[in-house]
Enzyme design. Sequence first.
Site, PDB file in Angstrom:
ATOM      1  N   LYS A  49      37.854  22.231 -69.833  1.00  0.00           N
ATOM      2  CA  LYS A  49      39.144  21.824 -70.393  1.00  0.00           C
ATOM      3  C   LYS A  49      39.358  22.477 -71.760  1.00  0.00           C
ATOM      4  O   LYS A  49      40.435  22.985 -72.071  1.00  0.00           O
ATOM      5  CB  LYS A  49      39.207  20.290 -70.520  1.00  0.00           C
ATOM      6  CG  LYS A  49      39.287  19.590 -69.171  1.00  0.00           C
ATOM      7  CD  LYS A  49      39.015  18.088 -69.237  1.00  0.00           C
ATOM      8  CE  LYS A  49      38.909  17.518 -67.825  1.00  0.00           C
ATOM      9  NZ  LYS A  49      38.612  16.091 -67.788  1.00  0.00           N
ATOM     10  N   GLN A  93      36.877  11.018 -71.102  1.00  0.00           N
ATOM     11  CA  GLN A  93      36.228  11.492 -69.878  1.00  0.00           C
ATOM     12  C   GLN A  93      35.507  10.337 -69.184  1.00  0.00           C
ATOM     13  O   GLN A  93      34.764   9.582 -69.820  1.00  0.00           O
ATOM     14  CB  GLN A  93      35.245  12.626 -70.232  1.00  0.00           C
ATOM     15  CG  GLN A  93      34.623  13.319 -69.047  1.00  0.00           C
ATOM     16  CD  GLN A  93      35.628  14.085 -68.187  1.00  0.00           C
ATOM     17  OE1 GLN A  93      36.646  14.567 -68.663  1.00  0.00           O
ATOM     18  NE2 GLN A  93      35.350  14.183 -66.897  1.00  0.00           N
ATOM     19  N   ASP A 116      46.200  11.642 -69.048  1.00  0.00           N
ATOM     20  CA  ASP A 116      45.644  11.468 -67.702  1.00  0.00           C
ATOM     21  C   ASP A 116      46.514  10.568 -66.819  1.00  0.00           C
ATOM     22  O   ASP A 116      46.280  10.458 -65.627  1.00  0.00           O
ATOM     23  CB  ASP A 116      44.279  10.754 -67.802  1.00  0.00           C
ATOM     24  CG  ASP A 116      43.086  11.690 -67.725  1.00  0.00           C
ATOM     25  OD1 ASP A 116      43.179  12.702 -67.011  1.00  0.00           O
ATOM     26  OD2 ASP A 116      42.062  11.383 -68.365  1.00  0.00           O
TER      27      ASP A 116
HETATM   28  N1  GUN Z   1      36.376  12.130 -64.473  1.00  0.00           N
HETATM   29  C1  GUN Z   1      36.582  12.750 -63.279  1.00  0.00           C
HETATM   30  N2  GUN Z   1      37.856  13.171 -63.179  1.00  0.00           N
HETATM   31  C2  GUN Z   1      38.483  12.825 -64.312  1.00  0.00           C
HETATM   32  C3  GUN Z   1      39.821  12.991 -64.793  1.00  0.00           C
HETATM   33  O1  GUN Z   1      40.712  13.538 -64.129  1.00  0.00           O
HETATM   34  N3  GUN Z   1      40.069  12.488 -66.032  1.00  0.00           N
HETATM   35  C4  GUN Z   1      39.105  11.858 -66.764  1.00  0.00           C
HETATM   36  N4  GUN Z   1      39.458  11.393 -67.950  1.00  0.00           N
HETATM   37  N5  GUN Z   1      37.879  11.678 -66.348  1.00  0.00           N
HETATM   38  C5  GUN Z   1      37.561  12.161 -65.136  1.00  0.00           C
END
Ligand code: GUN
Length: 281
Positions: A49, A93, A116
């Site tokens: 990211k 995350q 998100d």
């Molecule tokens: N863990 C696995 N996929 C994601 C996601 O799309 N966003 C976040 N914040 N954590 C994750």
Amino acid sequence: MAKLLDGKIVSKEILDNLADEILFLDKKPCLAVIIVGEDPASKIYVNLKKKKALELGINSIVIEMPSNIAPAQLLNKIDELNKDEKVNGILVQLPLPKHINKDLVLEKICPTKDVDCFHPYNIGKIATGNKPYVYPCTPKGIIRLLEYYDIKLEGKNVVIVGRSNIVGRPLSQMMLNENATVTVCHSRTKKLSEITKQADILVSAAGKSGLIKKDMVKEGAVVVDVGMNRNENGKLCGDVDFEEVETIASYITPVPGGVGPMTICSLMVNTYDLFNLQNRI
Ligand code: GUN
């Protein structure tokens, strides 16, 4: 033989355009990512990211916290980021360590910075057929990928395997909002293959390699594989037995190179959209 739904090509096109738009901004969008603990997969995702943001001219802040952090300290950090005008999107995350209540953490994020779309305010908007500030990244990426290949949702039988808050649940509601007929299956579903065989569009987001075999797929179906699993040899693979299913599907996503790049693409677009929202462009 199925055609590929190529997330690399589609995401590149979207992100090339986004990079052009960001180039002309005086002030740049900023994504803050919080990672708690040492989960190796989470570290890889967070680095991806950060790298993608950098390529696009999006500022990123990565905040690393130890796995034994007090929940209050994490909540305070989110509060600080909520108030920081330079930060447009906040992502925590997942998964979080067990002693931290994930729901309290996600609810702490200001809905206008909820990049998100995990906050109940935003997810509730989708559930009631309304618009959230931004849509959740993986479902948004899947719908964008289908759109690119001119695969319509209206009136289609969509079967989603998996009911996670990150993919299955929000995707089912977003596709319902696009007038698809949606069935959600999960680990307790009986006679799974009888249901998956009804699908015009089959989405597997179960996290189980080899789950979807040829005899579970209708001839000509569109197959979207959200799985990110490692097989016995450590190789990345999806939920779908690709070699078998590509002989019967009309379209199929590869793993890697299908849904994954679309997810990260949506995250970048969401950061930019929240930046615009907060700066009222
Ligand atoms: N863990 C696995 N996929 C994601 C996601 O799309 N966003 C976040 N914040 N954590 C994750």
